[in-house]
Write a protein that holds these residues in place. Sequence first.
Motif, PDB file in Angstrom:
ATOM      1  N   PRO A 217      36.453  31.096  45.653  1.00 27.54           N
ATOM      2  CA  PRO A 217      36.972  31.835  44.490  1.00 27.54           C
ATOM      3  C   PRO A 217      37.345  30.905  43.344  1.00 27.54           C
ATOM      4  CG  PRO A 217      37.944  32.663  46.523  1.00 27.54           C
ATOM      5  CD  PRO A 217      37.165  31.436  46.894  1.00 27.54           C
ATOM      6  N   THR A 218      37.199  31.403  42.130  1.00 29.26           N
ATOM      7  CA  THR A 218      37.415  30.581  40.935  1.00 29.26           C
ATOM      8  C   THR A 218      38.824  30.004  40.873  1.00 29.26           C
ATOM      9  OG1 THR A 218      35.829  31.984  39.763  1.00 29.26           O
ATOM     10  CG2 THR A 218      37.229  30.557  38.425  1.00 29.26           C
ATOM     11  N   LYS A 219      39.799  30.745  41.352  1.00 26.28           N
ATOM     12  CA  LYS A 219      41.178  30.268  41.242  1.00 26.28           C
ATOM     13  C   LYS A 219      41.439  29.027  42.093  1.00 26.28           C
ATOM     14  CE  LYS A 219      42.892  33.478  44.802  1.00 26.28           C
ATOM     15  NZ  LYS A 219      43.886  34.546  45.068  1.00 26.28           N
ATOM     16  N   TYR A 220      40.549  28.747  43.042  1.00 27.74           N
ATOM     17  CA  TYR A 220      40.713  27.563  43.880  1.00 27.74           C
ATOM     18  C   TYR A 220      39.847  26.394  43.416  1.00 27.74           C
ATOM     19  CZ  TYR A 220      42.944  30.842  47.094  1.00 27.74           C
ATOM     20  OH  TYR A 220      43.766  31.781  47.654  1.00 27.74           O
ATOM     21  N   HIS A 221      39.148  26.550  42.300  1.00 23.44           N
ATOM     22  CA  HIS A 221      38.303  25.469  41.808  1.00 23.44           C
ATOM     23  C   HIS A 221      39.156  24.319  41.275  1.00 23.44           C
ATOM     24  CE1 HIS A 221      34.464  28.096  41.081  1.00 23.44           C
ATOM     25  NE2 HIS A 221      34.851  28.060  42.340  1.00 23.44           N
TER      26      HIS A 221
ATOM     27  N   GLN B  46      29.795  30.476  34.556  1.00 23.48           N
ATOM     28  CA  GLN B  46      29.324  30.503  35.937  1.00 23.48           C
ATOM     29  C   GLN B  46      27.810  30.661  36.025  1.00 23.48           C
ATOM     30  OE1 GLN B  46      30.440  33.890  38.544  1.00 23.48           O
ATOM     31  NE2 GLN B  46      31.389  32.352  39.861  1.00 23.48           N
ATOM     32  N   MET B  47      27.232  31.548  35.228  1.00 23.95           N
ATOM     33  CA  MET B  47      25.793  31.778  35.301  1.00 23.95           C
ATOM     34  C   MET B  47      25.013  30.542  34.862  1.00 23.95           C
ATOM     35  SD  MET B  47      25.501  34.617  36.687  1.00 23.95           S
ATOM     36  CE  MET B  47      23.721  34.631  36.587  1.00 23.95           C
ATOM     37  N   LYS B  48      25.545  29.805  33.897  1.00 23.21           N
ATOM     38  CA  LYS B  48      24.875  28.579  33.472  1.00 23.21           C
ATOM     39  C   LYS B  48      24.915  27.524  34.576  1.00 23.21           C
ATOM     40  CE  LYS B  48      23.239  29.289  29.360  1.00 23.21           C
ATOM     41  NZ  LYS B  48      23.603  28.471  28.207  1.00 23.21           N
ATOM     42  N   ARG B  49      26.029  27.449  35.291  1.00 21.13           N
ATOM     43  CA  ARG B  49      26.108  26.520  36.424  1.00 21.13           C
ATOM     44  C   ARG B  49      25.103  26.900  37.496  1.00 21.13           C
ATOM     45  NH1 ARG B  49      31.719  27.324  36.548  1.00 21.13           N
ATOM     46  NH2 ARG B  49      31.485  28.217  38.644  1.00 21.13           N
ATOM     47  N   TYR B  50      25.021  28.191  37.780  1.00 16.39           N
ATOM     48  CA  TYR B  50      24.075  28.649  38.794  1.00 16.39           C
ATOM     49  C   TYR B  50      22.636  28.346  38.375  1.00 16.39           C
ATOM     50  CZ  TYR B  50      27.887  31.243  41.037  1.00 16.39           C
ATOM     51  OH  TYR B  50      29.050  31.589  41.679  1.00 16.39           O
ATOM     52  N   ALA B  51      22.326  28.550  37.100  1.00 18.71           N
ATOM     53  CA  ALA B  51      20.965  28.298  36.619  1.00 18.71           C
ATOM     54  C   ALA B  51      20.615  26.813  36.731  1.00 18.71           C
ATOM     55  CB  ALA B  51      20.826  28.773  35.174  1.00 18.71           C
ATOM     56  N   TYR B  52      21.545  25.962  36.343  1.00 16.09           N
ATOM     57  CA  TYR B  52      21.310  24.515  36.413  1.00 16.09           C
ATOM     58  C   TYR B  52      21.121  24.078  37.872  1.00 16.09           C
ATOM     59  CZ  TYR B  52      22.011  19.550  35.358  1.00 16.09           C
ATOM     60  OH  TYR B  52      21.851  18.193  35.224  1.00 16.09           O
ATOM     61  N   THR B  53      21.950  24.615  38.761  1.00 15.34           N
ATOM     62  CA  THR B  53      21.840  24.276  40.181  1.00 15.34           C
ATOM     63  C   THR B  53      20.521  24.769  40.758  1.00 15.34           C
ATOM     64  OG1 THR B  53      24.251  24.451  40.382  1.00 15.34           O
ATOM     65  CG2 THR B  53      22.976  24.470  42.417  1.00 15.34           C
TER      66      THR B  53
END
Length: 494
Positions: free
Chosen positions: A399-403, A414-421
């Motif tokens: 979950p984002t709150k634990y990042h 988040q979607m940009k991170r997923y796309a790059y990954t």
Amino acid sequence: LCQLLQSDFWTVRLCVSLWTTFFIIILVAFEGSFMIRYVTRFTEEIFALIIAVVYLYEPFKKLYMIFHLNPVLSKYNYPLICSCNISSIFNKSSTIKNINSSFNSSSKYSCYDCESPKRYISSTPSLLRINYTTISNDETQLPNKALLSLIILLGTCFIALALKRFRRSNFFGRSTRQTLSDFGMTIALLCMVLFDMRMTKNAGGHSLTQKITVPDSIRPSDRERGNFWLISPLRKQLPFWVYFASSFPAILISVVLFFEVELTSIMIQSKLKCVHTTKPIKGTGYHLDILIAGVLISISGLFGLPWICAAPVRSIAHVASLSKYSKTHAPGEKPRLIDIKDQRLTNIGVHILIGCTIFAAPIIRKIPVAALFGIFLYFGIVSISGTQLFSRLKMMFIPTKYHPNVGYLRRIRQMKRYAYTFIQIAAAGLLITIKVTNFAFLFPFILVLLVPFRKWCLPFIFTERELNELDGDEQQDSIFDDEIDFYGQVHLPI
């Protein structure tokens, strides 16, 4: 390929070595090492993922082969009696009672060095049929080699991982923890070798695992060469076009060598920058390193020796061993890196000791191959765990709150991170697919194409700020953490 072309392997290999040296000299003459500046974390992490997959795949491939040759049976007949013990017993005049007691005291697993025991079965059928299992040379009647190899492989990996994590535990002092962690692989290997020796002793001296093969003498492995080391380009006449066609694989080898040597130099440079922040450290050393590596490839080709490559782990470990930390920090604070005693004496000593291992052949022959593949499995786990790519994959399920509070998680959508990954994983998958097919020779070319892809294609998908966060240089911490495991910092071929 040489067999299909009806060409001598050693002569072709020498031609490839000479062409490789030629291309490396051309690269150095035009200062081609500057191109390494375009190799960013994007390419390094893809390369690291490929290497990790190879390290993780090879041990299980080896295990599959062992289990295929030594299938697990539902029933085993123990104990088996060594026929050489039977021979010694029947050469003596003794009563049936004495023979029975002798069998009970000398029961061992099958010994394949002695003669077949069939004649003893026929001579004393009632004795063996009533009191003992039929003696057999069937290797499946031995304790299962596959299960023992699995235990040794996983045991080596788990002990090394446990000692690696021990570095950050609260037991003992910092120096003790660091020593145990740094020598974790050696300790794990030693434990499994002792375990295998104990199992061999319990099996009556019969080795239950495959050992590392070491020749008895220093000589060419090809019997056709005899004791003649030097290989001439005219050793065996090749078709004229082969001398020029060998330049094509030389280009591929030059690309791989360039990546290995220069990326290792960059890692060393990044560590030295923690101390020397105002002056260039390597300078023209970038050209000198690759030039020496290229020349040594030709020398290795002339003598039929293995080609050299960079040694990232040993290089990082060498820098760590030469690091000097502050001793006046307050309790609870991390020591600061004061200086790195950069010199050449310890490097010479390390390589002299490596050369002395040729005298340790009797010891090396006792190392199980499964333990060696356990080290490979350990490398596969630690080589990927410290990359940002692995961190982004892990954060997909958290979950984002634990990042953690890092830029590429807090400032990038988040979607940009997923796309790059996804792009990185797709590129790694493409390279792995090419590597396992008949087009494996294209692997270096595709790897090089990742550099212009990152430079000219990714800016159409991501903004400059996003690329700086996802693909920028790691920020150097002025407080150098002396508890970082340098094995976990290396994401290149080891």
